[in-house]
Enzyme design. Sequence first.
Site, PDB file in Angstrom:
ATOM      1  N   CYS A   1       0.775  -1.181   0.073  1.00  7.99           N
ATOM      2  CA  CYS A   1      -0.093   0.029  -0.059  1.00  7.99           C
ATOM      3  C   CYS A   1       0.978   1.072  -0.032  1.00  7.99           C
ATOM      4  O   CYS A   1       1.746   1.224   0.802  1.00  7.99           O
ATOM      5  CB  CYS A   1      -0.791  -0.010   1.236  1.00  7.99           C
ATOM      6  SG  CYS A   1      -1.653   1.548   1.411  1.00  7.99           S
TER       7      CYS A   1
ATOM      8  N   CYS B   1       0.536   2.909   3.446  1.00 13.31           N
ATOM      9  CA  CYS B   1       1.096   2.648   4.920  1.00 13.31           C
ATOM     10  C   CYS B   1       1.690   1.544   5.055  1.00 13.31           C
ATOM     11  O   CYS B   1       2.299   1.083   5.907  1.00 13.31           O
ATOM     12  CB  CYS B   1      -0.592   1.924   5.948  1.00 13.31           C
ATOM     13  SG  CYS B   1      -0.979   0.725   5.128  1.00 13.31           S
TER      14      CYS B   1
ATOM     15  N   CYS C   1      -7.219  -0.949   1.480  1.00 10.36           N
ATOM     16  CA  CYS C   1      -6.235  -1.440   2.434  1.00 10.36           C
ATOM     17  C   CYS C   1      -6.972  -1.729   3.675  1.00 10.36           C
ATOM     18  O   CYS C   1      -7.446  -0.631   4.019  1.00 10.36           O
ATOM     19  CB  CYS C   1      -5.012  -0.419   2.270  1.00 10.36           C
ATOM     20  SG  CYS C   1      -3.894  -0.507   3.608  1.00 10.36           S
TER      21      CYS C   1
ATOM     22  N   CYS D   1      -5.303   1.208   6.273  1.00 10.04           N
ATOM     23  CA  CYS D   1      -5.295   2.759   6.274  1.00 10.04           C
ATOM     24  C   CYS D   1      -6.626   3.126   5.390  1.00 10.04           C
ATOM     25  O   CYS D   1      -7.025   4.343   5.227  1.00 10.04           O
ATOM     26  CB  CYS D   1      -3.992   3.340   5.581  1.00 10.04           C
ATOM     27  SG  CYS D   1      -4.036   3.065   4.141  1.00 10.04           S
TER      28      CYS D   1
ATOM     29  N   CYS E   1      -8.383  -5.301 -10.264  1.00 16.44           N
ATOM     30  CA  CYS E   1      -7.777  -4.202 -10.948  1.00 16.44           C
ATOM     31  C   CYS E   1      -7.489  -3.225 -10.433  1.00 16.44           C
ATOM     32  O   CYS E   1      -8.237  -2.541  -9.577  1.00 16.44           O
ATOM     33  CB  CYS E   1      -9.093  -4.094 -11.930  1.00 16.44           C
ATOM     34  SG  CYS E   1      -8.701  -2.768 -13.477  1.00 16.44           S
TER      35      CYS E   1
END
Length: 200
Positions: A117, A120, A166, A169, A189
Site C-alpha cells: 500500500c 501505509c 487497504c 489505512c 484491477c
Amino acid sequence: MFDSGRILRDQGKQVTRRLFLIGGVSFTAYLTMSRLSKSRVEASETVHGTPGKVTIVNFSDDGRNLGKETVPKILKSDQEWLQQLGKNSFQIARQADTEMPYTGVSWREHGHGIYRCICCGTAIFSSQTKFESGTGWPSFWQPIAKENVAEKQDMSLGMARTEVKCVRCEAHLGHVFEDGPKPTGLRYCMNSASMKFVKA
Ligand SMILES: [Zn+2]
C-alpha cells in the site's frame, strides 16, 4: 503568424487519438469509471476512516510470510496524506479516483517482489499472482493475504462494483471483478498509484 492555439488543439487531438488507439476499450472504461482529474486538490484537516485495530499478515520484501500482527489502523488528515503522497496518489488512494490506463508505473512491471500500500506499507499483492489483463491497469488474481484487504460494495457512477481497500489505512486500491483467470476467476484491477512495488 504563429498560431500556438491551433498547434495546441492539434496536439490535443493527436494525444486523444493516440490514447484511444493504445487504450481501446480501457480508455473508454476509464472515462466512465474516473471522475476525471480535478483541477484543484482539496485537502482539509478532516480525518476519514474508523479508528481501531486490525489484524494483518506481514510479509518480507521477498514474499515470506512473517505471521499475523494486530496493529492500530492508520488515520491521517487529508492534508497529511496529500503532503505524504503528492497530488496523483492522493487523488487516487485517498479520494478513490482512477488512474488513466497504460500510464501507471506497474501495469507492465514483471519483476519478482511484492506490492505494498502506497499509504501505509501493508503488503497487498505478490508478483506471483500478477497477470496480463490487457486493461492497462496492474491486475492480480488474488491478494497476498485476504486479511490485508477490505472489500466493499461500490454503487458510484451507476454501476455495482466491489471496491478493494487497504484494511489498515482504508486507501482505495481499485476494484475486483469476476472475469479473472484460474484458479480464482477473480481480477483485482488496481491503480499503480495506490501501490509501491518492492523488488525481492
Ligand atoms: Zn494502507
